[in-house]
Design an enzyme around this catalytic site. Sequence first.
Site, PDB file in Angstrom:
ATOM      1  CG  ASP A 102       7.476   8.721-102.484  1.00 17.16           C
ATOM      2  OD1 ASP A 102       6.604   7.890-102.814  1.00 17.16           O
ATOM      3  OD2 ASP A 102       7.517   9.864-102.963  1.00 17.16           O
ATOM      4  NE  ARG A 111       3.292  16.304-102.713  1.00 20.34           N
ATOM      5  CZ  ARG A 111       4.549  16.371-103.112  1.00 20.34           C
ATOM      6  NH1 ARG A 111       5.437  15.538-102.630  1.00 20.34           N
ATOM      7  NH2 ARG A 111       4.930  17.276-103.976  1.00 20.34           N
ATOM      8  CD  GLU A 112       6.960  11.892-105.540  1.00 21.24           C
ATOM      9  OE1 GLU A 112       7.714  11.219-106.262  1.00 21.24           O
ATOM     10  OE2 GLU A 112       7.378  12.755-104.751  1.00 21.24           O
ATOM     11  CG  ASP A 134      12.761   7.637-100.229  1.00 23.80           C
ATOM     12  OD1 ASP A 134      13.432   8.054-101.190  1.00 23.80           O
ATOM     13  OD2 ASP A 134      11.892   8.319 -99.662  1.00 23.80           O
ATOM     14  CD1 TRP A 193      16.709   7.974-104.874  1.00 24.68           C
ATOM     15  CD2 TRP A 193      18.461   9.130-104.109  1.00 24.68           C
ATOM     16  NE1 TRP A 193      16.241   8.946-104.001  1.00 24.68           N
ATOM     17  CE2 TRP A 193      17.285   9.676-103.537  1.00 24.68           C
ATOM     18  CE3 TRP A 193      19.679   9.709-103.771  1.00 24.68           C
ATOM     19  CZ2 TRP A 193      17.312  10.750-102.642  1.00 24.68           C
ATOM     20  CZ3 TRP A 193      19.712  10.778-102.889  1.00 24.68           C
ATOM     21  CH2 TRP A 193      18.535  11.288-102.333  1.00 24.68           C
ATOM     22  CD  GLU A 220       8.605  14.862 -99.487  1.00 19.30           C
ATOM     23  OE1 GLU A 220       9.264  14.803-100.536  1.00 19.30           O
ATOM     24  OE2 GLU A 220       7.376  15.075 -99.466  1.00 19.30           O
ATOM     25  CG  HIS A 277       8.479  11.029 -97.337  1.00 19.71           C
ATOM     26  ND1 HIS A 277       7.588  11.308 -98.346  1.00 19.71           N
ATOM     27  CD2 HIS A 277       9.666  10.862 -97.951  1.00 19.71           C
ATOM     28  CE1 HIS A 277       8.212  11.314 -99.512  1.00 19.71           C
ATOM     29  NE2 HIS A 277       9.474  11.034 -99.298  1.00 19.71           N
TER      30      HIS A 277
END
Length: 871
Positions: A461, A465-466, A473, A532, A761, A778
């Site tokens: 993503d 951060r992640e 996505d 998802w 994002e 993103h």
Amino acid sequence: MRPTALRAEHRGDALGIGEPRPRLSWLLPEGAARQDAYEVAVDDAVLEVGSGEHALVPWPAEPLRSGESRVVRVRARTDLGWSEWSEPLAVEAGLLSASDWATSWVTPAPLEDGARDRPGFRPAYRLRGEVVVDRPVRRARLHVTAHGIYEPWLDGERVSDDELTPGYTEYLRRTQVQTYDVTAALTPGRHVLGALLADGWYRGQVGLTRAHDQWGDTTALLAQLVIDHEDGTRTIVGTDAAWRCATSHVLAADLIEGQQEDRRLVEPDWCTPSYDASGWTAVAVDDRGFEILTDTPAPPVRPVETLRPVSVRRLRDGVDVVDFGRNVNGRVRLSALGPVGTRLTLTHGEALGPDGEVTMDHLVPNTPFLPEPLSAGQVDVVVSAGIADDVFEPRFTTHGFQYVRVEGLHEPLAPGDIAAVVVHSDLEARGTFTCSDERLDRLHDAAVWSFRGNACDLPTDCPTRERAGWTGDWQLYVPTASYLYDVDGFSLKWLRDVAVGQWDDGVIASMAPIPPVEMQGILHEVNGSAGWGDAVVLVPLELYREYGDTEVVRELWPAMVRWLDRVEQMARKDRHPERVARHPEPRPHDEFLWDTGFHWGEWLEPGDEPTDFVAFIEADKSEVATAFYAWSTRQAAYLASVLGLGAEAERYAGLSRRVADAWATEFVEDGHVVPRTQANLVRALAFGLLPEELRQQAAADLAALVRESGVRVGTGFLATPDLLPVLADHGHLDLAYELLLQESEPSWLAMIARGATTVWERWDGIDADGVPHESLNHYSKGAVISFLHRYVAGLQRVEPTWRRFRVRPRPGGGLTSASTSHLTPHGLVEVSWTSSGGSVELAVTVPPGCVAEVVGADGSTTEVGPGSHRL
């Protein structure tokens, strides 16, 4: 003339393949219009096949055995006659069975100083073992993997420029093995095989929660060197109890926190026979088994490009800020390290604050449910050895950044002292676009670079951060990505983690791989979401349509069925409490409404972002979930027919129709779609949820809603890719262009106008006051560039593998020219147009074996075959 680009499975190197019957692909000779037959030579055996196929064709010989190498060539009979033979391709199997492993997993000894064994700040270990070669070598292969990430060395040299190996997987069920040819290095005598070993994803920090030790609390290395001698004998050596280990100059290495090095501790000869390792500690042998070991169909992660700074500015004494001009994933290469003992701190960020400082606030995870706050990470530290030509370039971490703050140098940093090294999966580029509007070119460039920043071993993503492989996505971006790059093997590697990570009840997790912590507590509840989980259907669908890959569909089919069975059961048996309150007695169509379970919905829809997450979890999002239920079952019906599963195709087709009817029954009132949102109207039209007589009304409602918003984007994650195509396909092409070219927030060009070099994002990733919010890299909203390919330039795939495609430019927005190209499995497609004086001149290149349907401005269609055409 000869066939080119011969590949086995998805790889041009074809070394260490895990498939005993690897499929073959090639491109036809230049100038050929079609293939009527082909011959495949495997070593000296030749087989002729009367077929026009040359993408993923069956292996024509006996299955490969472990370690077996065969030399493959092809030639094609085309309209030009028989071609010459292609260049040979060595196709070599890796270790195909657990019984082929004769070495042991080894683990480094734990540090005595527990303070240095802090998660996120653990060191990289050196491991080494001696190898004696006592007779001439014909062939030598190194098979190696790790729990952690490793860098293999042999006699003081790196074995490969591959990085972050073995890659991020569901390690306890799938750990990938790399195979390297080390024949040239293994002359008779003593040799040292070694590796640097760091935490990586296996036990380092992962995800928004910065969880650690997710697959184990001890790293491990497994290496097996197979040496075939000239006399026909074989030697197998590798990791065992005789290996030794020590810490290294890499004092800390974490994919999120960063890397710390003391260059004074570098020992260049640590992996050479002359080095005395008697003071090192013995490794521990660990029985981790070999059943989970597999190859990888994906290309390796590598450094792929180097960028020089566009500016270097001294902010204050000892602090320099470097701007590389664009947001990338990778690391820096720093050659100005200062005198011995100088400690430098490098902070990598995506934005600057008003004071010109690198700001990290927007990258700090917002996780109030954790016991202590988390850091943004992305900080590297190096202590100088004072050696003139020394360079700091960390290889056990990557960062997402445009700016770097360098602290600790007494003299100002010069532009030639630092570079950004772009790191990602070494994907083959396949698509281009340009047009007469420079803003759209910049938008396309931003979307490409956003994908590149998130293609580091898996589709993530964000690179900050992640760094997580969110399923939603990738399902919405993969049609765009497959146009830009060859993502077949890259996606298959990821899909295998999706499949093995599927829960017993059929849930497809929100990310793959999924750290165990993401399946605990409140995080357990946010899996199995519509849009998802549907990635398990929609990603294989795109791989089939783009590459003709039926085997990925066949492999993923059981996981698709389990996912759709779960959806069907939830819809049939359960109802949302709010619906029960409104209709205590179930209505006939209720059994086809998917209104329970957790759903992300139209995530980050402008003006509708969740503030109460518990309420968000409990909310009814059945208009989104039921739409995906109808859409995925329709695609499952299509894929079942591809596999020849007639009964399943009929069942899913019928189920899809009933779900679509239920959606229309529930979400159409007085001829209008409700809720009246851009996303809901887009989905109703894109997914075919409405009867034909209501489609134009829905399109008119969508257009009116866009006008009411001031021609602003009102979609979040899921519907954004379809927004402009739906408008264009329903008589609102001019409005689609107005929306595309809108420069006021929320819009794509608002990002570009505010300096974005990657897609954000959030629509307000950098707000009107210049304040950044969350990830600035993103790719999901960048899926809009498919509109540039398919409508602005006018190139649309009609049949799988582009055997038939449509060329229909849809000019608008004041554009006077556009061009695009795409390397299909059959060759290069090119489309370009220019308008002048009211007329449009169109140029089309059609690859061998393909047909283009060229649609004129009056709607008439002309078919053209292989070759270049001007119309």
